[in-house]
Write a protein that holds these residues in place. Structure first.
Motif, PDB file in Angstrom:
ATOM      1  N   LYS A 238      -0.880   0.939   1.113  1.00 15.51           N
ATOM      2  CA  LYS A 238      -1.876   0.934   0.112  1.00 15.51           C
ATOM      3  C   LYS A 238      -1.447   0.348  -1.043  1.00 15.51           C
ATOM      4  O   LYS A 238      -0.325   0.892  -1.751  1.00 15.51           O
ATOM      5  CB  LYS A 238      -2.800   2.257   0.393  1.00 15.51           C
ATOM      6  CG  LYS A 238      -3.279   2.560   1.700  1.00 15.51           C
ATOM      7  CD  LYS A 238      -4.256   3.613   1.344  1.00 15.51           C
ATOM      8  CE  LYS A 238      -5.093   4.122   2.549  1.00 15.51           C
ATOM      9  NZ  LYS A 238      -5.888   5.192   2.436  1.00 15.51           N
ATOM     10  N   THR A 239      -2.404  -0.261  -1.879  1.00 13.21           N
ATOM     11  CA  THR A 239      -2.116  -0.487  -3.253  1.00 13.21           C
ATOM     12  C   THR A 239      -2.736   0.626  -4.325  1.00 13.21           C
ATOM     13  O   THR A 239      -3.382   1.609  -3.531  1.00 13.21           O
ATOM     14  CB  THR A 239      -2.899  -1.740  -3.683  1.00 13.21           C
ATOM     15  OG1 THR A 239      -4.526  -1.525  -3.535  1.00 13.21           O
ATOM     16  CG2 THR A 239      -2.645  -2.874  -2.819  1.00 13.21           C
ATOM     17  N   GLN A 240      -2.305   0.492  -5.382  1.00 18.11           N
ATOM     18  CA  GLN A 240      -2.670   1.854  -6.212  1.00 18.11           C
ATOM     19  C   GLN A 240      -4.153   1.806  -6.452  1.00 18.11           C
ATOM     20  O   GLN A 240      -4.833   2.841  -6.546  1.00 18.11           O
ATOM     21  CB  GLN A 240      -2.132   1.465  -7.538  1.00 18.11           C
ATOM     22  CG  GLN A 240      -2.427   2.392  -8.637  1.00 18.11           C
ATOM     23  CD  GLN A 240      -1.456   3.673  -8.372  1.00 18.11           C
ATOM     24  OE1 GLN A 240      -0.610   3.689  -7.353  1.00 18.11           O
ATOM     25  NE2 GLN A 240      -1.595   4.892  -9.109  1.00 18.11           N
ATOM     26  N   ASP A 241      -4.973   0.582  -6.556  1.00 18.17           N
ATOM     27  CA  ASP A 241      -6.462   0.546  -6.588  1.00 18.17           C
ATOM     28  C   ASP A 241      -7.001   1.255  -5.171  1.00 18.17           C
ATOM     29  O   ASP A 241      -8.145   2.113  -5.367  1.00 18.17           O
ATOM     30  CB  ASP A 241      -6.905  -1.040  -6.656  1.00 18.17           C
ATOM     31  CG  ASP A 241      -8.303  -0.876  -6.947  1.00 18.17           C
ATOM     32  OD1 ASP A 241      -8.867  -0.413  -7.810  1.00 18.17           O
ATOM     33  OD2 ASP A 241      -9.029  -1.434  -5.776  1.00 18.17           O
ATOM     34  N   GLU A 242      -6.374   1.093  -4.179  1.00 22.81           N
ATOM     35  CA  GLU A 242      -7.052   1.775  -2.876  1.00 22.81           C
ATOM     36  C   GLU A 242      -6.857   3.309  -3.132  1.00 22.81           C
ATOM     37  O   GLU A 242      -7.521   3.980  -2.446  1.00 22.81           O
ATOM     38  CB  GLU A 242      -6.343   1.097  -1.521  1.00 22.81           C
ATOM     39  CG  GLU A 242      -6.716  -0.374  -1.177  1.00 22.81           C
ATOM     40  CD  GLU A 242      -5.834  -0.956  -0.144  1.00 22.81           C
ATOM     41  OE1 GLU A 242      -6.449  -1.157   0.935  1.00 22.81           O
ATOM     42  OE2 GLU A 242      -4.664  -1.217  -0.336  1.00 22.81           O
ATOM     43  N   PHE A 243      -5.565   3.750  -3.563  1.00 24.73           N
ATOM     44  CA  PHE A 243      -5.346   5.143  -3.463  1.00 24.73           C
ATOM     45  C   PHE A 243      -6.544   5.855  -4.463  1.00 24.73           C
ATOM     46  O   PHE A 243      -7.033   6.747  -4.309  1.00 24.73           O
ATOM     47  CB  PHE A 243      -4.112   5.454  -4.118  1.00 24.73           C
ATOM     48  CG  PHE A 243      -3.057   5.342  -2.876  1.00 24.73           C
ATOM     49  CD1 PHE A 243      -3.006   6.665  -2.084  1.00 24.73           C
ATOM     50  CD2 PHE A 243      -2.020   4.502  -2.761  1.00 24.73           C
ATOM     51  CE1 PHE A 243      -2.029   6.750  -1.153  1.00 24.73           C
ATOM     52  CE2 PHE A 243      -1.290   4.459  -2.050  1.00 24.73           C
ATOM     53  CZ  PHE A 243      -1.057   5.775  -0.888  1.00 24.73           C
ATOM     54  N   LEU A 244      -6.864   4.984  -5.538  1.00 27.63           N
ATOM     55  CA  LEU A 244      -7.698   5.572  -6.632  1.00 27.63           C
ATOM     56  C   LEU A 244      -9.279   5.421  -6.258  1.00 27.63           C
ATOM     57  O   LEU A 244     -10.026   6.504  -6.747  1.00 27.63           O
ATOM     58  CB  LEU A 244      -7.479   5.142  -7.832  1.00 27.63           C
ATOM     59  CG  LEU A 244      -6.133   5.244  -8.404  1.00 27.63           C
ATOM     60  CD1 LEU A 244      -5.950   4.510  -9.745  1.00 27.63           C
ATOM     61  CD2 LEU A 244      -5.669   6.791  -8.603  1.00 27.63           C
ATOM     62  N   ASN A 245      -9.527   4.438  -5.551  1.00 24.55           N
ATOM     63  CA  ASN A 245     -10.892   3.968  -5.541  1.00 24.55           C
ATOM     64  C   ASN A 245     -11.571   4.169  -3.953  1.00 24.55           C
ATOM     65  O   ASN A 245     -12.635   3.810  -3.678  1.00 24.55           O
ATOM     66  CB  ASN A 245     -11.318   2.772  -6.082  1.00 24.55           C
ATOM     67  CG  ASN A 245     -10.882   2.901  -7.543  1.00 24.55           C
ATOM     68  OD1 ASN A 245     -11.305   3.719  -8.123  1.00 24.55           O
ATOM     69  ND2 ASN A 245     -10.431   1.652  -7.886  1.00 24.55           N
ATOM     70  N   SER A 246     -10.673   4.365  -2.966  1.00 27.99           N
ATOM     71  CA  SER A 246     -11.101   4.502  -1.471  1.00 27.99           C
ATOM     72  C   SER A 246     -10.791   5.711  -1.117  1.00 27.99           C
ATOM     73  O   SER A 246     -10.082   6.382  -1.477  1.00 27.99           O
ATOM     74  CB  SER A 246     -10.406   3.302  -0.839  1.00 27.99           C
ATOM     75  OG  SER A 246     -10.535   2.230  -1.352  1.00 27.99           O
ATOM     76  N   PRO A 247     -11.682   6.429  -0.066  1.00 26.12           N
ATOM     77  CA  PRO A 247     -11.597   7.435   0.744  1.00 26.12           C
ATOM     78  C   PRO A 247     -10.106   7.439   1.257  1.00 26.12           C
ATOM     79  O   PRO A 247      -9.480   6.487   1.604  1.00 26.12           O
ATOM     80  CB  PRO A 247     -12.588   7.388   1.826  1.00 26.12           C
ATOM     81  CG  PRO A 247     -13.541   6.385   1.404  1.00 26.12           C
ATOM     82  CD  PRO A 247     -12.879   5.705   0.461  1.00 26.12           C
ATOM     83  N   VAL A 248      -9.650   8.801   1.389  1.00 25.51           N
ATOM     84  CA  VAL A 248      -8.354   8.835   1.747  1.00 25.51           C
ATOM     85  C   VAL A 248      -7.886   8.301   3.268  1.00 25.51           C
ATOM     86  O   VAL A 248      -6.788   8.089   3.748  1.00 25.51           O
ATOM     87  CB  VAL A 248      -7.748  10.403   1.701  1.00 25.51           C
ATOM     88  CG1 VAL A 248      -7.828  10.613   0.104  1.00 25.51           C
ATOM     89  CG2 VAL A 248      -8.770  11.268   2.314  1.00 25.51           C
TER      90      VAL A 248
END
Length: 299
Positions: free
Chosen positions: A57-67
């Motif tokens: 995952k990218t940093q944006d996916e970690f911060l803005n997407s469900p786990v």
């Protein structure tokens, strides 16, 4: 006229066959056990799968997407960044430099001490064995400050020698105790026959004693390897230089200033650490099982 009555009596006294269980009943009886096994597998495997998916995952996916969401792209950029920019290659190299010599010394001295304490007959061996057992009771936190002062006075700080010496010293008590227990089950007639054939003490150890406990040696070595490889406290105390950090200490460096964490490279670094040791365990697990079952003492 009496024959039908006798037949009825025989029919009445013959025991009836037990009812046969149908396949559906067997399946229903096994269902709770199968559900429990499936639940345990999910509890064990899901964190590994989640960790592996998180490494893409990218940093944006970690911060803005469900786990629980899957990564959008399965690229190895996080692994590349962790290995190069994160200095993971240096940390892995330092861990290998600290682990391999420590493991070699622990196995060599531990097996030799177990052989000397259990097979050889000499005065005071019980007191020496109790001294080794006392070393198991000493908490590791109590020896860190005196050892750091001693290493500083002899000029060993700034190198990996403090780690090698400390790992060897802390690993010997348990290794000596376990190897003495394994040697206790080896028949004494084997060593007596070797002595009658003219074998020296060193020859009896390397040619007879060591091969007979080889599976136990694999078990002890793997246990000590996981202890040394996953150690954080000792490595964090004695490595005052970033270029000497081991992999466990190096994982802390993925946290930047003000607590900012680079999740993608961090997950990739953890995957390299976890799956590398997991492959080693899967490769040696059969020998470990034999060693734990005591089959090693039978050759």
């Amino acid at each position: 006229m009496t024959a039908p009555a006798t037949l009825r009596e025989r029919t009445a006294t013959t025991p009836s066959a037990p009812p046969r269980r149908t396949p559906r009943i067997k399946v229903l009886k096994r269902l709770p056990v199968q559900l429990l096994v499936a639940l345990l597998l999910i509890v064990e495997i899901y964190p590994l799968v989640w960790l592996f998916m998180g490494s893409f995952k990218t940093q944006d996916e970690f911060l803005n997407s469900p786990v629980w969401t899957l990564p959008q792209n399965f690229s190895f950029d996080n692994y590349t960044e962790a290995w190069t920019t994160g200095n993971l290659a240096t940390y892995v190299g330092n861990s290998l430099i600290a682990t391999i010599p420590s493991l070699f010394l622990i196995v060599l001295f531990g097996v030799a001490a177990g052989f000397a304490l259990e097979v050889l007959v000499w005065k005071g061996r019980n007191a020496v064995l109790l001294t080794f057992l006392a070393g198991i009771m000493v908490p590791g936190q109590m020896i860190l400050l005196p050892l750091f002062s001693a290493y500083f006075q002899v000029g060993l700080t700034g190198t990996l020698w403090p780690l090698i010496i400390t790992y060897t010293a802390t690993g010997l008590p348990l290794t000596v105790f376990m190897m003495a227990t394994y040697f206790r089950a080896v028949p004494r007639e084997v060593f007596e026959a070797a002595t009658l054939d003219g074998a020296s003490m060193i020859r009896a150890f390397f040619s007879i004693g060591f091969p007979m406990v080889r599976n136990a040696v694999f078990t002890v070595a793997l246990v000590q390897f996981f202890f040394i490889w996953n150690d954080l406290l000792i490595a964090l105390t004695f490595t005052n230089n970033a270029q000497l950090n081991t992999i466990q200490v190096g994982l802390l460096n993925f946290t930047g200033e003000f607590g900012a964490v680079q999740y993608g490279p961090l997950f990739a670094a953890i995957c390299i650490n976890v799956f590398g040791t997991l492959v080693l365990y899967l490769f040696l697990n059969q020998r470990v099982m034999k060693g734990l079952a005591g089959g090693a003492v039978k050759g």
